[in-house]
Design an enzyme around this catalytic site. Structure first.
Site, PDB file in Angstrom:
ATOM      1  N   ASP A  66       1.278  -6.329   9.945  1.00 24.54           N
ATOM      2  CA  ASP A  66       2.400  -5.919  11.218  1.00 24.54           C
ATOM      3  C   ASP A  66       1.830  -6.674  12.378  1.00 24.54           C
ATOM      4  O   ASP A  66       2.659  -6.929  13.353  1.00 24.54           O
ATOM      5  CB  ASP A  66       2.689  -4.606  11.432  1.00 24.54           C
ATOM      6  CG  ASP A  66       3.186  -3.925  10.304  1.00 24.54           C
ATOM      7  OD1 ASP A  66       4.090  -4.497   9.487  1.00 24.54           O
ATOM      8  OD2 ASP A  66       3.430  -2.420  10.392  1.00 24.54           O
TER       9      ASP A  66
ATOM     10  N   SER B 176       0.914  -1.121   0.047  1.00 20.77           N
ATOM     11  CA  SER B 176       0.041  -0.095  -0.142  1.00 20.77           C
ATOM     12  C   SER B 176       0.934   1.281   0.075  1.00 20.77           C
ATOM     13  O   SER B 176       0.599   2.339  -0.313  1.00 20.77           O
ATOM     14  CB  SER B 176      -0.995  -0.142   1.251  1.00 20.77           C
ATOM     15  OG  SER B 176      -0.152   0.008   2.655  1.00 20.77           O
TER      16      SER B 176
END
Length: 429
Positions: A311, A164
């Site tokens: 993450d 992204s």
């Protein structure tokens, strides 16, 4: 530096560091502006790399008592006098690559060995679609990169399932072009909340963006200028995830763990709160005060899609290893293209510690009910998120857990081990 963690409990009050994602974007946004003060940013190895990039493009960044004072290049970056060293920061090199497409000259960007292994091909192709020059010196889509402008903007087609950050880079640069940039996604967007973080930061700097069926767009000819000349960075939920996991797995029997800095924002990683709750974790979130209160809990396995929250995979894997039943982490192929292959890294480390793990190309399954975590020496892979997640595992493993290359927590949470020690964890460096 290696770190040794012994079984121990945590309790007390602490505050999460500022968001790395917001800090990167705010520092560069202030660079695009005439200038701004960034209040309470994360000052770490990665964000210092972005500050160096701003300086290379003609700005100046100075640390102050409140954060960072940025003198910007006012939408007109200069051609750098030297190579921009982005160190280990993938965000920096991608944001800087799009910025480098604006001035009428060439910019060279590189970084450490890990960064030079990460993919940038789609962004290079997008810059060329916009009329710029964008090359990988090794012709493999990896750094070192050579970028030359000057693009006026336009329409680009780019895949959304690699990073992204490519979209973020184009939106930030697009506001400073004459025509703006329309980003048409050719595949499903992964890590979509990170683009929303970008749009939130840009809005706070007075820059309009939009979303449509094709993807995203930003009109050109805009100026960056935060209200009152300042921007305040929220806390980081990626970092909060390790503290939250420590509290729910190793919280003291006679006290809870309170984590400040948990303000609501566009961060996708706020999902960690609901994930822990779904697993049976006792977590109270005072959203107005921005405080999470965490109590030690017995957890059960669950299924988590990390398409938008890559993450969180290391944290969820550790929670799964300490929970009853099976935890399946899905839609995880893009997590292999971070500082290291985090799917493989967590599978290898948790297996070494006695967990039952199944690794697939796009998933990681942890059989907590069949796992008995034991202390071991595990490879931190020079990856801040792997190191912090394995440190939490060490709190509930039997014996001593040694994590190598632990100094790399400086990338996003420089005081991580001091915080753990202050909460009662037995940590030795």
């Amino acid at each position: 530096m290696d770190v040794r963690v012994r079984p121990s409990s945590v309790a007390g009050d602490t505050t999460a560091p500022a968001s790395k994602s917001y800090s990167h974007r705010a520092i560069l946004a202030a660079g695009y502006a005439d200038g701004a003060e960034i209040v309470d940013p994360l000052v770490s190895a990665d964000t210092r790399a972005t500050a160096r990039a701003v300086e290379a493009f003609g700005g100046a960044v100075e640390e102050t008592e409140r954060g960072l004072a940025v003198e910007g290049f006012d939408g007109a970056p200069a051609v750098p006098e030297d190579v921009i060293d982005c160190a280990n920061s993938g965000t920096t090199i991608r944001l800087a690559a799009a910025t480098a497409a604006l001035p009428a000259g060439a910019t060279v960007l590189t970084g450490d060995a890990s960064l030079r292994s990460r993919p940038h091909g789609p962004l290079l192709d997008a810059i060329e679609q916009l009329g710029g020059r964008a090359e990988s010196t090794r012709r493999n889509g990896q750094a070192p990169l050579v970028i030359a402008g000057s693009t006026m903007g336009g329409v680009v087609e780019i895949p959304g399932d690699v990073s992204s950050q490519f979209v973020t880079a184009l939106l930030m640069a697009g506001a400073a072009t004459m025509r703006g940039i329309d980003v048409h996604l050719t595949t499903e967007l992964k890590s979509a909340p990170y683009v929303e973080i970008t749009r939130e930061v840009l809005a706070d700097f007075g820059v309009d963006t939009g979303r449509n069926e094709a993807g995203f767009f930003v009109p050109g000819g805009q100026s960056y200028a935060p209200e009152g000349g300042t921007y305040e960075v929220p806390g980081d939920f990626s970092s909060i995830s390790y503290l939250l996991a420590a509290g729910v797995l190793a919280g003291a029997e006679d006290g809870d763990l309170a984590i400040g800095g948990a303000r609501e924002s566009a961060q996708g990683d706020t999902a960690i709160v609901e994930i822990v709750r779904e697993m049976g974790g006792d977590v109270d979130w005072d959203r107005e005060a921005g405080v999470l209160s965490v109590h030690r809990s017995d957890l059960a396995g669950t299924t988590v899609d990390v398409g938008d929250t890559p993450d969180l995979l290391p944290t969820i894997a550790v929670l799964g290893a300490a929970a009853d039943g099976t935890t399946r982490i899905e839609n995880a192929e893009h997590v292999r293209y971070k500082e290291t292959d985090r799917v493989a890294a967590m599978a290898e480390a948790l297996e070494r510690m006695g967990a039952s793990v199944e690794e697939r190309e796009d998933s990681l399954t942890v059989h907590g009910g069949e796992s008995d975590l034991q202390g071991a020496t595990v490879d931190g892979r020079k990856d801040h998120r792997i190191i912090m997640a394995l440190s939490v595992a060490g709190l509930v493993a039997d014996g001593v857990t040694t994590i190598t290359d632990a100094d790399h927590v400086d990338v996003s949470f420089p005081g991580f081990f001091d915080v753990l020690s202050g909460l009662g964890a037995e940590v030795h460096r």
